[in-house]
Design an enzyme around this catalytic site. Structure first.
Site: not given
Ligand code: GLU
Ligand code: ZN
Length: 488
Positions: A259-261
Site C-alpha cells: 500500500s501507498k502508505r
C-alpha cells in the site's frame, strides 16, 4: 555462498532522484551494501538523473540523508558519505547528468556499426503504426520503420535513437531466481536515447555498469524485464556480462501490492516517527531474507557476516508493520537510559515540551518497556506534564461505588499529606498504600486503581507509586484532590 570471482566485487545502487526516497530503495541499497561488505567489495552510489525534468536536487539530497541516517556507507559516489563537498571514487563522475560525453561516444559507436539508428517517426506516426498492428491482430511494437533508411527522409527531424533489437532468446542465471529465459521478439527496437546527448535509462545504465566496472547488479524484481534488454545492449557494445540478482517484491500481508502508505512514504518519515535506523535495517533485511536459525535481531556487523543472496526467497516479501514495531521496541529496550535520553530529547523539543534531563530519565525508566517507537514517549508521558480532563467514572474500580472510591481517595489524600517530600518514593509509597489496604480491608485494586487514574487521568498507565514518585508530593496531592472533586 561466497562469490568466487577474480575481480573484486563491485556493486551499485542507482536511484533516480525523481521522488522521495522510499523503503523499497533503502532495501535495495542495503542488500547491495551488505553484499559488497560481505565479499570485501565496493559499494557504489550512482545518481541516475538523466531525466532533467523529473530529477530534482532536493531528492538527490534526500537519498544521501537517508542512507547516512541508516548508516549505509557508500565507497564511491557523487559526494562522500561524510561530506557533501567531497567526491569519492576513481570511476566518476557518478551523476549521469555529468556523463553525457561518455554516452555520446558509445551511442555514436552503435550508430556507426548500424546496431542503432535514428528514428524519424513522430508521435502521431508511432500511434498510427501501433493501431495498424492492433487492427491486424498483432501485439504492438515498433515495426522497425526507420531501421533500414539509407537517407534521412526529407523535411523530417530525427526523433530518437533506436537499438536494433536482436530477436532471440536471452538466458541468464539470476542469483535469486535461478535460470531465466526471455524471448525478445516482442520487444521491438527500443528507444535508447532521444539524441546523442540524451540517453535513456537502459542505455546509460549499461554503459555505466561497464565503465564503473560493476560485477553484480542487485535490484528489485520490477526491473527484471529490463535485464534482457541490457544484456543485449552489453553484447552489442562488446561489454562483458554481469551477474544479476532480482530481489522479490515487497507485498502487503494479504499479498497484494504494497500500500501507498508504506510504499510511497519517505524513508525519513520513519525517523520522524521514532524508528531507530538499526531497527529499520534489521527489519528491511528480513524482507525476503532468511537467516540460518530463527534469530531475528541482528547488528549490522552480524548481517555483514551472515549475508547471503542464496537465502533470499523468490516469493514476494511481506511487509508486516507489527513486526517492524516489535523489532523497534526490542532495540529500544536494549538501549540504556542515557542513550535513550539522547534519542528522545528531539521529540520533546519538537512538541515544545520543556523538561530536564533528570525528569525525562525518570519517565523513561518507567515507560521504556511500553515504547514501540521513540515518539511513543510523548503520548505515554503527556500526563506527567499536564492532566487531561477525564470521565470520573473511570476512577471506579470494577463493581465499586462512587462513594467508596471517594472515601478511599480521601483516605489516600489524608495519609499521603502527612508524608515528607522525601518520602515520595516508590517503596515508601507502596508501604503506605498497603497500610491503607489492610486497615480499611480493601482489595488492592480498590486502592491502586483510583489512585492511578487520579494521578494520570488514564485507565492505562504505569504503577501509581511510580507516577507519584515522579510527580512529587504537591502535584500528586493536587491531582487526588481533583479526583475527589470530580466524584462529588
Ligand atoms: N535508476 C533505476 C531506478 O531507480 C535503477 C535501476 C537499476 O538498478 O538498474 O530504479
Ligand atoms: Zn521511425
Amino acid at each position: 555462498m561466497d562469490i568466487n570471482t577474480q575481480n573484486k566485487v563491485r556493486v551499485r545502487f542507482a536511484p533516480s532522484p525523481t521522488g522521495h526516497f522510499h523503503i523499497g530503495g533503502a532495501r535495495v541499497a542495503l542488500n547491495n551494501f551488505l553484499f559488497a561488505r560481505h565479499n570485501n567489495g565496493k559499494f557504489i552510489l550512482r545518481i541516475e538523473d538523466t531525466d532533467p525534468e523529473r530529477s530534482k536536487k532536493e531528492f538527490e539530497k534526500e537519498i544521501y540523508e537517508s542512507l547516512r541516517w541508516l548508516g549505509i556507507k557508500w565507497d564511491e559516489g557523487p559526494v562522500s558519505f561524510e561530506n557533501d563537498n567531497q567526491k569519492v571514487g576513481e570511476y566518476g563522475p557518478y551523476r549521469q547528468s555529468e556523463r553525457r560525453e561518455i554516452y555520446k561516444k558509445y551511442l555514436q559507436k552503435l550508430l556507426d556499426e548500424k546496431k542503432a539508428y535514428w528514428c524519424y517517426c513522430t508521435k502521431e506516426e508511432l500511434e498510427a503504426q501501433k493501431n495498424a498492428m492492433i487492427a491486424d491482430g498483432l501485439i504492438p511494437k515498433y515495426p522497425g520503420h526507420c531501421r533500414n533508411l539509407t537517407n534521412p527522409p526529407l523535411n523530417k527531424k530525427p526523433q530518437t535513437i533506436r537499438f536494433v533489437m536482436p530477436e532471440t532468446k536471452v538466458e541468464f542465471k539470476d542469483l535469486i531466481r535461478g535460470k531465466l529465459v526471455f524471448d525478445t521478439t516482442q520487444f521491438g527496437d527500443i528507444v535508447i536515447a532521444k539524441d546523442l546527448e540524451s540517453p535513456l535509462y537502459n542505455f546509460a545504465a549499461v554503459v555505466d555498469d561497464f565503465e564503473m566496472k560493476i560485477t553484480h547488479v542487485i535490484r528489485g524484481e520490477d526491473h527484471i524485464s529490463n535485464t534482457p534488454k541490457q544484456i543485449l545492449l552489453q553484447r552489442a557494445l562488446g561489454f562483458p556480462e554481469l551477474i544479476y540478482a532480482h530481489l522479490p517484491l515487497i507485498l502487503n500481508p494479504d499479498r497484494s501490492k504494497l500500500s501507498k502508505r508504506f510504499a510511497e512514504v519517505s524513508l525519513l518519515s520513519y525517523k520522524e516517527e521514532g524508528y531507530l535506523p538499526e531497527a529499520l535495517i534489521n527489519f528491511l533485511i528480513l524482507l525476503g531474507w532468511h537467516p540460518k536459525d530463527d534469530k531475528e535481531i541482528f547488528s549490522l556487523e552480524e548481517l555483514i557476516k551472515e549475508f547471503d543472496l542464496n537465502r533470499v526467497q523468490k516469493a514476494g516479501a511481506i511487509f508486516n508493520e507489527e513486526k517492524l514495531n516489535w523489532i523497534n521496541s526490542k532495540y529500544i529496550k536494549n538501549l540504556d537510559l542515557n542513550e535513550l535520553l539522547i534519542k528522545v530529547k528531539p521529540f520533546f523539543l519538537k512538541e515544545n515540551i520543556i523538561a530536564s534531563d533528570d525528569f525525562i530519565l525518570k519517565i523513561l525508566k518507567i515507560e521504556k518497556e511500553r515504547m514501540k517507537t521513540l515518539k511513543d514517549i510523548i503520548s505515554l508521558s503527556k500526563f506527567f506534564f499536564e492532566l487531561e480532563d477525564y470521565n470520573p467514572k473511570i476512577l471506579i474500580w470494577k463493581n465499586g461505588t462512587l462513594e467508596k472510591t471517594k472515601e478511599i481517595l480521601e483516605k489516600l489524600y489524608n495519609t499521603l499529606q502527612l508524608l515528607n517530600e522525601s518520602d515520595f518514593e516508590k517503596t515508601m509509597l507502596f508501604n503506605k498504600l498497603t497500610e491503607i489496604i489492610n486497615l480499611g480491608n480493601y482489595s488492592r485494586g480498590e486502592v491502586f486503581w483510583p489512585l492511578r487514574v487520579a494521578l494520570s487521568g488514564r485507565e492505562s498507565s504505569p504503577d501509581p507509586t511510580e507516577i507519584a514518585e515522579i510527580l512529587g508530593k504537591e502535584k500528586s496531592l493536587e491531582r487526588i484532590k481533583i479526583a475527589i472533586n470530580k466524584l462529588k
